[in-house]
Scaffold this active site. Structure first.
Site, mmCIF file in Angstrom:
data_model
loop_
_atom_site.group_PDB
_atom_site.id
_atom_site.type_symbol
_atom_site.label_atom_id
_atom_site.label_comp_id
_atom_site.label_asym_id
_atom_site.label_seq_id
_atom_site.Cartn_x
_atom_site.Cartn_y
_atom_site.Cartn_z
ATOM 1 N N ARG A 263 0.859 -1.187 0.000
ATOM 2 C CA ARG A 263 0.000 0.000 0.000
ATOM 3 C C ARG A 263 0.892 1.233 0.000
ATOM 4 N NH1 ARG A 263 -1.963 -3.801 3.604
ATOM 5 N NH2 ARG A 263 -4.040 -4.606 3.115
ATOM 6 N N LYS A 290 -1.682 -1.993 7.736
ATOM 7 C CA LYS A 290 -3.123 -1.900 7.971
ATOM 8 C C LYS A 290 -3.599 -2.933 8.984
ATOM 9 C CE LYS A 290 -7.542 -2.011 5.482
ATOM 10 N NZ LYS A 290 -8.197 -2.163 4.156
ATOM 11 N N HIS A 352 -2.464 1.943 -5.575
ATOM 12 C CA HIS A 352 -3.117 0.780 -4.961
ATOM 13 C C HIS A 352 -3.534 -0.245 -6.013
ATOM 14 C CE1 HIS A 352 -4.978 -0.686 -1.182
ATOM 15 N NE2 HIS A 352 -5.774 -1.338 -1.996
ATOM 16 N N ARG A 355 -1.834 -3.677 -6.555
ATOM 17 C CA ARG A 355 -2.171 -4.825 -5.699
ATOM 18 C C ARG A 355 -3.202 -5.719 -6.389
ATOM 19 N NH1 ARG A 355 -1.133 -4.745 -0.464
ATOM 20 N NH2 ARG A 355 -3.219 -5.415 0.175
ATOM 21 N N HIS A 378 -3.140 -9.666 3.535
ATOM 22 C CA HIS A 378 -4.510 -9.978 3.913
ATOM 23 C C HIS A 378 -4.429 -11.046 4.994
ATOM 24 C CE1 HIS A 378 -6.115 -8.611 -0.286
ATOM 25 N NE2 HIS A 378 -5.784 -7.610 0.493
ATOM 26 N N TYR A 388 1.738 -18.959 11.914
ATOM 27 C CA TYR A 388 2.158 -20.215 11.285
ATOM 28 C C TYR A 388 2.413 -20.001 9.792
ATOM 29 C CZ TYR A 388 1.766 -25.002 9.476
ATOM 30 O OH TYR A 388 1.973 -26.175 8.828
#
Length: 416
Positions: A263, A290, A352, A355, A378, A388
């Site tokens: 971003r 974010k 942006h 992305r 995300h 993990y």
């Protein structure tokens, strides 16, 4: 024309105040007494407002633009910058009894006891203090500003026991009327969280917000994705970026954004100490992410080459992208968008948008969904699985990022 320091220093006083515009509502007001005051004219909820950013030269031109840029971002998110400023001062000078305290075990202990007759504002501030304990300062600051701008004008003074679904609907419809549908939806979700907190602590028995469903009270709308070109237009975009005639720092920023698909805020705030060139990794701190979690970006050979070029431009600055007017701040985020506009991509491509392009193309090329999503930051809500995945997929993500960089290089080659 935008202002320059030379222009400002040459401004003469007259018997009446006058204005010199810098652009996008920012201007310098010269007073008969010789003062040069930074001002910004904007509209919020249909009302014309004026905000001050200090006096020149105490507030330099670059500083005024930075403050103006941050204020316009708040305005775009549905927050009145003047309200946010007052909230910031209130938090700095707040007295202990203003925001109720919450004991570690979760039992609220307040100087102003919350009862059924307490105003919604008191319950909301108690919730905020409880919720805020593990949040990044930037995220908490904006949430507090949204309470003040969106919820409190309608609900703030109403006793919590007397708030009905129709009051909640009136609040979200008032926000929606500003043309910010998504902000209205988030305001409703925020109200639901506050009442759920109230039920958990036995301040209220039921949540009047629970019965309010967004699809029944708000206009339907299509999610607006950030503008981006199609895959067929990507080669031309990459060549246009490489040949951009503006600041070299901006060119390299766009190249690095295409290679890392971070971003804009995450990219432009980069500091050299975040990079481990031996491991070919960039560790973006949680405070700038974010999702409030440290993010590792595997660096392709091409990304490292761009960073080497950047190092020659940033000099001794701790920042990878120092500001245009001084080396104590970072590049203005608008510089990237304005460069794309200069290249003819207004309405076609944003920073942006890289992305979305990366996500679509990498999925189509067969890379595992979880690798792509993790690289886009995300992050799963489950912190255990997030940690993990964070360790498990680092090597395949590095391979994916190198393949992505090689793919972009192949697109730059002219078609036979």
């Amino acid at each position: 024309m935008s202002l320059t320091d030379t222009t400002i220093k040459r401004l003469k006083t007259t018997d009446k105040p006058y204005r010199i515009a810098d652009g996008k509502g920012l201007y310098l007001e010269v007073t008969p007494a010789g003062g040069k005051l930074w001002r910004w004219a904007y509209r919020f909820n249909g009302r014309q407002k004026k905000m001050g950013f200090g006096q020149y030269p105490n507030v330099a031109l670059a500083d005024a633009r930075d403050r103006h840029h941050e204020a316009t971002r708040l305005l775009a998110s549905g927050v009145d910058p003047m309200v946010e400023r007052k909230l910031g001062k209130a938090r700095t000078n707040k007295k202990p009894h203003k925001i109720p305290a919450v004991q570690p075990e979760g039992t609220p202990e307040t100087l102003e006891e919350i009862t059924l007759d307490s105003p919604f504002r008191v319950l909301a501030l108690s919730w905020f203090h409880h919720w805020n304990s593990d949040k990044a300062p930037k995220h908490a600051k904006r949430t507090c500003a949204r309470l003040e701008a969106n919820l409190f004008p309608t609900l703030g003074d109403l006793p919590i026991s007397r708030i009905e679904p129709r009051d909640i609907i009136r609040m979200v419809k008032t926000v929606e009327a500003r043309g910010v549908n998504e902000v209205a939806r988030r305001s409703l979700e925020l109200t639901k969280q506050i009442f759920e907190y109230g039920i958990a602590h036995d301040y209220v028995k039921i949540s009047p917000a629970a019965a309010v469903r967004p699809k029944l009270v708000l206009q339907s709308y299509k999610t607006k994705h950030q503008a981006r070109v199609g895959e067929a237009e990507l080669p031309a975009l990459l060549r246009d970026i490489d040949g951009y005639q503006g600041r070299a720092l901006v060119t390299y920023a766009l190249q690095l954004m295409a290679l890392t698909f971070l971003r804009t805020d995450e990219l432009t705030g980069a500091e050299w100490r975040e990079f481990d060139f031996a491991r070919k990794q960039w560790k973006v701190p949680a405070l700038r992410m974010k999702m409030d979690q440290e993010h590792i970006v595997p660096l392709s050979n091409q990304a490292i080459e761009v960073l080497k070029r950047l190092k020659t431009l940033s000099g001794n600055s701790p920042y990878v992208f120092p500001g245009a007017y001084k080396h104590t701040g970072t590049m203005n985020n608008n510089a990237l968008l304005e460069a794309l506009y200069d290249m003819g991509y207004k309405g076609k491509q944003t920073g942006h948008g890289f992305r979305g392009l990366a996500s679509t193309i990498l999925h189509e090329q067969g890379f595992p969904h979880e690798h792509v999503e993790l690289q886009l930051a995300h992050t799963p809500k489950d912190k255990v699985s997030a940690a993990y995945n964070y360790a498990l997929y680092l090597e395949p993500r590095a391979q994916m990022m190198q393949a992505w960089a090689d793919y972009l290089d192949s697109l730059r080659q002219p078609a036979n």
